[in-house]
Write an enzyme that holds these catalytic residues in place. Structure first.
Site, PDB file in Angstrom:
ATOM      1  N   ARG A 191       0.857  -1.182   0.000  1.00  0.00           N
ATOM      2  CA  ARG A 191       0.000   0.000   0.000  1.00  0.00           C
ATOM      3  C   ARG A 191       0.896   1.236   0.000  1.00  0.00           C
ATOM      4  NH1 ARG A 191      -3.840   3.029   4.462  1.00  0.00           N
ATOM      5  NH2 ARG A 191      -4.709   4.491   2.941  1.00  0.00           N
ATOM      6  N   HIS A 192       0.485   2.257  -0.737  1.00  0.00           N
ATOM      7  CA  HIS A 192       1.270   3.489  -0.820  1.00  0.00           C
ATOM      8  C   HIS A 192       1.452   4.148   0.554  1.00  0.00           C
ATOM      9  CE1 HIS A 192      -2.162   6.164  -0.109  1.00  0.00           C
ATOM     10  NE2 HIS A 192      -2.860   5.335  -0.872  1.00  0.00           N
ATOM     11  N   GLY A 193       2.403   5.063   0.652  1.00  0.00           N
ATOM     12  CA  GLY A 193       2.628   5.806   1.885  1.00  0.00           C
ATOM     13  C   GLY A 193       1.547   6.853   2.119  1.00  0.00           C
ATOM     14  N   LYS A 194       1.553   7.428   3.304  1.00  0.00           N
ATOM     15  CA  LYS A 194       0.553   8.426   3.671  1.00  0.00           C
ATOM     16  C   LYS A 194       0.708   9.677   2.817  1.00  0.00           C
ATOM     17  CE  LYS A 194      -1.614  10.381   7.787  1.00  0.00           C
ATOM     18  NZ  LYS A 194      -1.540  10.497   9.267  1.00  0.00           N
ATOM     19  N   THR A 195      -0.432  10.231   2.382  1.00  0.00           N
ATOM     20  CA  THR A 195      -0.425  11.405   1.511  1.00  0.00           C
ATOM     21  C   THR A 195      -1.002  12.632   2.229  1.00  0.00           C
ATOM     22  OG1 THR A 195      -2.662  11.139   0.624  1.00  0.00           O
ATOM     23  CG2 THR A 195      -0.907   9.863  -0.425  1.00  0.00           C
ATOM     24  N   MET A 196      -0.922  13.761   1.553  1.00  0.00           N
ATOM     25  CA  MET A 196      -1.461  14.997   2.112  1.00  0.00           C
ATOM     26  C   MET A 196      -2.982  14.926   2.251  1.00  0.00           C
ATOM     27  SD  MET A 196       0.968  17.811   0.186  1.00  0.00           S
ATOM     28  CE  MET A 196       0.396  19.193   1.179  1.00  0.00           C
ATOM     29  N   LEU A 197      -3.659  14.243   1.325  1.00  0.00           N
ATOM     30  CA  LEU A 197      -5.113  14.087   1.441  1.00  0.00           C
ATOM     31  C   LEU A 197      -5.480  13.100   2.549  1.00  0.00           C
ATOM     32  CD1 LEU A 197      -6.428  14.148  -2.256  1.00  0.00           C
ATOM     33  CD2 LEU A 197      -6.637  15.909  -0.503  1.00  0.00           C
ATOM     34  N   ASN A 198      -4.637  12.090   2.780  1.00  0.00           N
ATOM     35  CA  ASN A 198      -4.851  11.205   3.928  1.00  0.00           C
ATOM     36  C   ASN A 198      -4.800  12.013   5.217  1.00  0.00           C
ATOM     37  OD1 ASN A 198      -2.894   8.497   2.491  1.00  0.00           O
ATOM     38  ND2 ASN A 198      -5.106   8.786   2.448  1.00  0.00           N
ATOM     39  N   GLU A 212      -7.037   2.917  -7.097  1.00  0.00           N
ATOM     40  CA  GLU A 212      -7.965   2.832  -5.980  1.00  0.00           C
ATOM     41  C   GLU A 212      -9.400   2.888  -6.509  1.00  0.00           C
ATOM     42  OE1 GLU A 212      -8.966   1.709  -3.345  1.00  0.00           O
ATOM     43  OE2 GLU A 212      -7.857   2.824  -1.797  1.00  0.00           O
ATOM     44  N   ARG A 247       0.864   8.727  -6.155  1.00  0.00           N
ATOM     45  CA  ARG A 247       1.270   8.253  -4.828  1.00  0.00           C
ATOM     46  C   ARG A 247       1.764   6.815  -4.861  1.00  0.00           C
ATOM     47  NH1 ARG A 247      -4.327   8.602  -5.194  1.00  0.00           N
ATOM     48  NH2 ARG A 247      -5.648   6.968  -4.261  1.00  0.00           N
TER      49      ARG A 247
END
Length: 272
Positions: A47-54, A125, A97
């Site tokens: 799974r991708h890393g944490k993003t600004m929208l997360n 996604e 991402r």
């Protein structure tokens, strides 16, 4: 008489050689067939890393955001933990991402640092339609209200299938906005594209490279939906798959085996 004996001797030798070659070719064919059947792939699905929208708790499906600094650090740690895995190829969804995640992992790899990440839109996604970019809480509450249950009940019993179908149902009511946006996907649409994407990757790798390890960077709900499609016993972990977690799936002779789910051991190893 001597000529006849000589002729029969030569004929017998020829038949013997021909028979021997036939057996040899047969054995070789059987050996090649056995070798083909024994090819095995191990898929490292991250799974991708944490993003600004997360971080701002926004709906992030087909919409995109870059990894946060902390998100990059966790993915890099996963890459360090995976550094000794010899990847024969690396894939990701075409979302930034996921591409960023795959590249950070490959960068840390001792044996595969020269790989170029191959993107595939089928690994994206879920598409949440008109809810894209909205607050997660707003989308979740709308679903709970539509089902006549509390938000807590929805979150406790949510599955990728019920979630996707609920969003698609609500999104279809936003007729005007739907005219200028991609519609939210129902679960069948999502799982059909995900499964087709994975099957094509496997076929390509088996035919071109043979046995080996494959890196795949994708997204939390999509990974869970894929695993739920491949394995009846799969249950989404409480709280969902963690950022930079790894799920490993083995493929051999047309069969999938689920090895590990939501594995953070690579991140932990890389942080030491």
């Amino acid at each position: 008489m001597k000529k006849l004996v000589k002729f029969l001797g030569v004929l017998s030798l020829s038949l013997f050689v021909a028979t021997g070659c036939g057996d040899s070719n047969k054995n070789k064919s059987e050996s090649d067939s056995s070798k083909e059947a024994s090819k095995e792939l191990t898929l490292y699905i991250v799974r991708h890393g944490k993003t600004m929208l997360n971080t701002t708790d926004r709906v992030q499906g087909w919409s995109d955001a870059v990894l946060t600094k902390a998100g990059e650090e966790v993915v890099t740690a996963a890459g360090v933990g995976l550094k000794d895995i010899d990847f024969q190829n690396a894939y990701s969804s075409d979302s930034g991402r996921a591409i960023q995640t795959a590249n950070l992992i490959i960068k840390e790899n001792k044996k595969s640092s020269d790989l170029k990440v191959i993107t595939d839109e089928r690994l994206r996604e879920f598409n949440f339609g008109t809810y894209e970019g909205d607050l997660n809480h707003t989308m979740w509450q709308d679903i709970a209200d539509d089902q006549g249950i509390t938000l807590e009940e929805f979150l406790k019993n949510m599955t990728p299938e019920s979630f996707a179908n609920s969003v698609a149902k609500l999104d279809a009511k936003n007729v005007e906005e739907a005219k200028i946006n991609w519609p939210a996907e129902d679960y069948k649409t999502i799982t059909t594209r995900l499964k087709a994407g994975i099957e094509d990757i496997i076929e390509k790798e088996i035919n071109n490279e043979g046995s080996g390890n494959i890196l795949i960077a994708s997204h939390g709900l999509s990974i869970s939906a894929l695993l739920a499609t491949l394995f009846e016993e799969y249950k989404i972990p409480e709280g969902g798959l963690k950022n930079a977690s790894v799920c490993t799936v083995k493929y051999k002779d047309g069969k999938y085996t689920l090895d590990k789910v939501n594995d953070l051991s690579y991140v932990e190893a890389g942080q030491k």
